[in-house]
Write a protein that holds these residues in place. Structure first.
Motif, mmCIF file in Angstrom:
data_model
loop_
_atom_site.group_PDB
_atom_site.id
_atom_site.type_symbol
_atom_site.label_atom_id
_atom_site.label_comp_id
_atom_site.label_asym_id
_atom_site.label_seq_id
_atom_site.Cartn_x
_atom_site.Cartn_y
_atom_site.Cartn_z
ATOM 1 N N ALA A 123 0.819 -1.219 0.000
ATOM 2 C CA ALA A 123 0.000 0.000 0.000
ATOM 3 C C ALA A 123 0.849 1.263 0.000
ATOM 4 O O ALA A 123 0.351 2.340 -0.289
ATOM 5 N N GLY A 124 2.132 1.121 0.331
ATOM 6 C CA GLY A 124 3.013 2.292 0.337
ATOM 7 C C GLY A 124 3.912 2.314 1.547
ATOM 8 O O GLY A 124 4.321 1.272 2.048
ATOM 9 N N ASP A 125 4.186 3.506 2.038
ATOM 10 C CA ASP A 125 5.058 3.639 3.209
ATOM 11 C C ASP A 125 4.270 3.289 4.480
ATOM 12 O O ASP A 125 3.072 2.989 4.424
ATOM 13 N N ASN A 126 4.939 3.326 5.622
ATOM 14 C CA ASN A 126 4.289 2.930 6.873
ATOM 15 C C ASN A 126 3.047 3.755 7.179
ATOM 16 O O ASN A 126 2.075 3.242 7.733
ATOM 17 N N THR A 127 3.041 5.027 6.805
ATOM 18 C CA THR A 127 1.875 5.874 7.054
ATOM 19 C C THR A 127 0.677 5.397 6.243
ATOM 20 O O THR A 127 -0.449 5.328 6.759
ATOM 21 N N GLU A 128 0.906 5.058 4.993
ATOM 22 C CA GLU A 128 -0.181 4.575 4.138
ATOM 23 C C GLU A 128 -0.658 3.189 4.577
ATOM 24 O O GLU A 128 -1.870 2.916 4.582
ATOM 25 N N VAL A 129 0.276 2.333 4.953
ATOM 26 C CA VAL A 129 -0.098 1.004 5.463
ATOM 27 C C VAL A 129 -0.894 1.153 6.758
ATOM 28 O O VAL A 129 -1.874 0.444 6.975
ATOM 29 N N ALA A 130 -0.508 2.102 7.594
ATOM 30 C CA ALA A 130 -1.224 2.349 8.850
ATOM 31 C C ALA A 130 -2.681 2.724 8.594
ATOM 32 O O ALA A 130 -3.573 2.313 9.345
ATOM 33 N N GLU A 131 -2.933 3.477 7.535
ATOM 34 C CA GLU A 131 -4.312 3.841 7.188
ATOM 35 C C GLU A 131 -5.131 2.593 6.861
ATOM 36 O O GLU A 131 -6.287 2.477 7.275
ATOM 37 N N VAL A 132 -4.535 1.680 6.104
ATOM 38 C CA VAL A 132 -5.212 0.429 5.748
ATOM 39 C C VAL A 132 -5.501 -0.389 7.009
ATOM 40 O O VAL A 132 -6.603 -0.903 7.200
ATOM 41 N N ILE A 133 -4.502 -0.488 7.874
ATOM 42 C CA ILE A 133 -4.657 -1.253 9.119
ATOM 43 C C ILE A 133 -5.752 -0.645 9.987
ATOM 44 O O ILE A 133 -6.623 -1.359 10.494
ATOM 45 N N ALA A 134 -5.718 0.657 10.158
ATOM 46 C CA ALA A 134 -6.721 1.336 10.989
ATOM 47 C C ALA A 134 -8.128 1.096 10.449
ATOM 48 O O ALA A 134 -9.063 0.846 11.223
ATOM 49 N N GLY A 135 -8.277 1.140 9.134
ATOM 50 C CA GLY A 135 -9.578 0.871 8.533
ATOM 51 C C GLY A 135 -10.054 -0.539 8.807
ATOM 52 O O GLY A 135 -11.226 -0.767 9.134
ATOM 53 N N HIS A 136 -9.128 -1.496 8.695
ATOM 54 C CA HIS A 136 -9.475 -2.899 8.940
ATOM 55 C C HIS A 136 -9.896 -3.102 10.399
ATOM 56 O O HIS A 136 -10.938 -3.724 10.671
ATOM 57 N N VAL A 137 -9.106 -2.576 11.314
ATOM 58 C CA VAL A 137 -9.404 -2.735 12.743
ATOM 59 C C VAL A 137 -10.750 -2.095 13.069
ATOM 60 O O VAL A 137 -11.573 -2.678 13.778
ATOM 61 N N THR A 138 -10.990 -0.909 12.548
ATOM 62 C CA THR A 138 -12.252 -0.207 12.796
ATOM 63 C C THR A 138 -13.448 -1.021 12.307
ATOM 64 O O THR A 138 -14.457 -1.134 13.001
ATOM 65 N N LYS A 139 -13.325 -1.605 11.134
ATOM 66 C CA LYS A 139 -14.443 -2.340 10.529
ATOM 67 C C LYS A 139 -14.680 -3.716 11.145
ATOM 68 O O LYS A 139 -15.824 -4.143 11.300
ATOM 69 N N PHE A 140 -13.592 -4.427 11.458
ATOM 70 C CA PHE A 140 -13.740 -5.855 11.741
ATOM 71 C C PHE A 140 -13.401 -6.310 13.158
ATOM 72 O O PHE A 140 -13.774 -7.425 13.525
ATOM 73 N N TRP A 141 -12.701 -5.518 13.913
ATOM 74 C CA TRP A 141 -12.295 -5.987 15.242
ATOM 75 C C TRP A 141 -13.333 -5.621 16.298
ATOM 76 O O TRP A 141 -13.816 -4.491 16.345
ATOM 77 N N PRO A 142 -13.652 -6.565 17.200
ATOM 78 C CA PRO A 142 -14.568 -6.249 18.296
ATOM 79 C C PRO A 142 -13.877 -5.351 19.337
ATOM 80 O O PRO A 142 -12.643 -5.259 19.392
ATOM 81 N N ARG A 143 -14.682 -4.712 20.148
ATOM 82 C CA ARG A 143 -14.148 -3.800 21.177
ATOM 83 C C ARG A 143 -13.085 -4.446 22.056
ATOM 84 O O ARG A 143 -12.117 -3.802 22.440
ATOM 85 N N ARG A 144 -13.302 -5.694 22.405
ATOM 86 C CA ARG A 144 -12.362 -6.393 23.289
ATOM 87 C C ARG A 144 -10.964 -6.436 22.682
ATOM 88 O O ARG A 144 -9.965 -6.185 23.357
ATOM 89 N N MET A 145 -10.875 -6.746 21.384
ATOM 90 C CA MET A 145 -9.567 -6.801 20.720
ATOM 91 C C MET A 145 -8.957 -5.407 20.600
ATOM 92 O O MET A 145 -7.757 -5.224 20.779
ATOM 93 N N LYS A 146 -9.793 -4.419 20.308
ATOM 94 C CA LYS A 146 -9.304 -3.038 20.234
ATOM 95 C C LYS A 146 -8.761 -2.600 21.588
ATOM 96 O O LYS A 146 -7.725 -1.930 21.665
ATOM 97 N N ALA A 147 -9.453 -2.974 22.652
ATOM 98 C CA ALA A 147 -9.003 -2.614 23.999
ATOM 99 C C ALA A 147 -7.658 -3.265 24.316
ATOM 100 O O ALA A 147 -6.772 -2.627 24.897
ATOM 101 N N MET A 148 -7.493 -4.535 23.927
ATOM 102 C CA MET A 148 -6.204 -5.211 24.155
ATOM 103 C C MET A 148 -5.087 -4.515 23.392
ATOM 104 O O MET A 148 -3.987 -4.335 23.919
ATOM 105 N N LEU A 149 -5.364 -4.123 22.159
ATOM 106 C CA LEU A 149 -4.374 -3.417 21.352
ATOM 107 C C LEU A 149 -4.035 -2.080 21.997
ATOM 108 O O LEU A 149 -2.857 -1.731 22.125
ATOM 109 N N ASN A 150 -5.039 -1.346 22.415
ATOM 110 C CA ASN A 150 -4.806 -0.063 23.065
ATOM 111 C C ASN A 150 -3.958 -0.230 24.324
ATOM 112 O O ASN A 150 -3.005 0.533 24.548
#
Length: 76
Positions: free
Chosen positions: A23-50
């Protein structure tokens, strides 16, 4: 060896980073990752990541760390 849930979350987000490196540099890849996490990860997993990022996030791919900081920043 049995993985903890947090270890699994770290592995999963790092896999998303590696799978999207084109997808590009780390900033662009981070955008893709953030979108995926927002769409598909449940709150519990987001909380663990945080929690893990708050502790330093040492084992995260640089793009995954950027994504997490973007997701959980209070500046958003």
């Amino acid at each position: 060896m049995h993985q903890s849930e947090q270890e699994r979350v770290i592995e999963m987000i790092n896999q998303i980073a590696v799978n999207n490196i084109s997808a590009g540099d780390n900033t662009e890849v981070a955008e893709v990752i953030a979108g995926h996490v927002t769409k598909f990860w449940p709150r519990r997993m987001k909380a663990m990541l945080n929690d893990y990022i708050t502790e330093g996030g040492e084992q995260l791919h640089p793009a995954a760390l950027l994504a997490g900081k973007k997701l959980f920043s209070t500046d958003n």
